[in-house]
Design a protein around this motif. Structure first.
Motif, PDB file in Angstrom:
ATOM      1  N   ARG A 112     -69.223 -26.674 -13.154  1.00  0.00           N
ATOM      2  CA  ARG A 112     -70.384 -26.025 -13.775  1.00  0.00           C
ATOM      3  C   ARG A 112     -70.902 -26.871 -14.941  1.00  0.00           C
TER       4      ARG A 112
ATOM      5  N   ARG B   5     -74.486 -28.675 -15.289  1.00  0.00           N
ATOM      6  CA  ARG B   5     -75.334 -28.446 -16.477  1.00  0.00           C
ATOM      7  C   ARG B   5     -75.791 -29.781 -17.064  1.00  0.00           C
TER       8      ARG B   5
ATOM      9  N   ARG C 170     -79.847 -28.174 -18.035  1.00  0.00           N
ATOM     10  CA  ARG C 170     -79.970 -26.762 -18.418  1.00  0.00           C
ATOM     11  C   ARG C 170     -78.753 -26.000 -17.913  1.00  0.00           C
ATOM     12  N   GLU C 171     -78.599 -24.783 -18.391  1.00  0.00           N
ATOM     13  CA  GLU C 171     -77.440 -23.965 -18.034  1.00  0.00           C
ATOM     14  C   GLU C 171     -77.444 -23.640 -16.544  1.00  0.00           C
TER      15      GLU C 171
END
Length: 116
Positions: free
Chosen positions: A26, A30, A35-36
């Motif tokens: 993850r 990112r 971005r998240e």
């Protein structure tokens, strides 16, 4: 069941170990996206049992991921191929593609037919 994370180390549930890997992935996503990333479609081998699928979903929750779908890995390859390489507008008839996965644990094949 618990698994030792390192020789002589603390024993952790498999879901926690998988969550650690998913958290790393993850973070890599990112950094790449800028971005998240909080939602994902997750691929699974067709041989996964319901118990294994539930364990993977638990690992995703621990890692802070909302799972949009669990998708067989052959299906995911077929969707990616169709999105990137298949000219649907110019398909005159059925278009068949064999997806072959030669992995460490075995081999799988999926024959997919695309039609317009």
């Amino acid at each position: 069941a618990r698994v030792a994370a390192a020789p002589g180390g603390e024993a952790l549930p498999p879901e926690t170990l998988n969550a650690m890997l998913l958290s790393w992935a993850r973070g890599a996503a990112r950094r790449h996206a800028g971005r998240e990333v909080s939602r994902a479609a997750v691929t699974v081998p067709p041989s996964f049992t319901q118990s294994q699928r539930r364990a993977l979903l638990a690992a995703c929750r621990i890692a802070g991921l909302e799972v949009l779908a669990l998708v067989h890995d052959g299906t995911a390859a077929a969707l990616k191929y169709s999105a990137d390489r298949l000219p649907f507008a110019s398909l005159a008839g059925p278009h068949r593609v064999l997806f072959f996965d030669m992995g460490a644990a075995g081999a799988r094949a999926a024959l997919v037919e695309y039609t317009r």
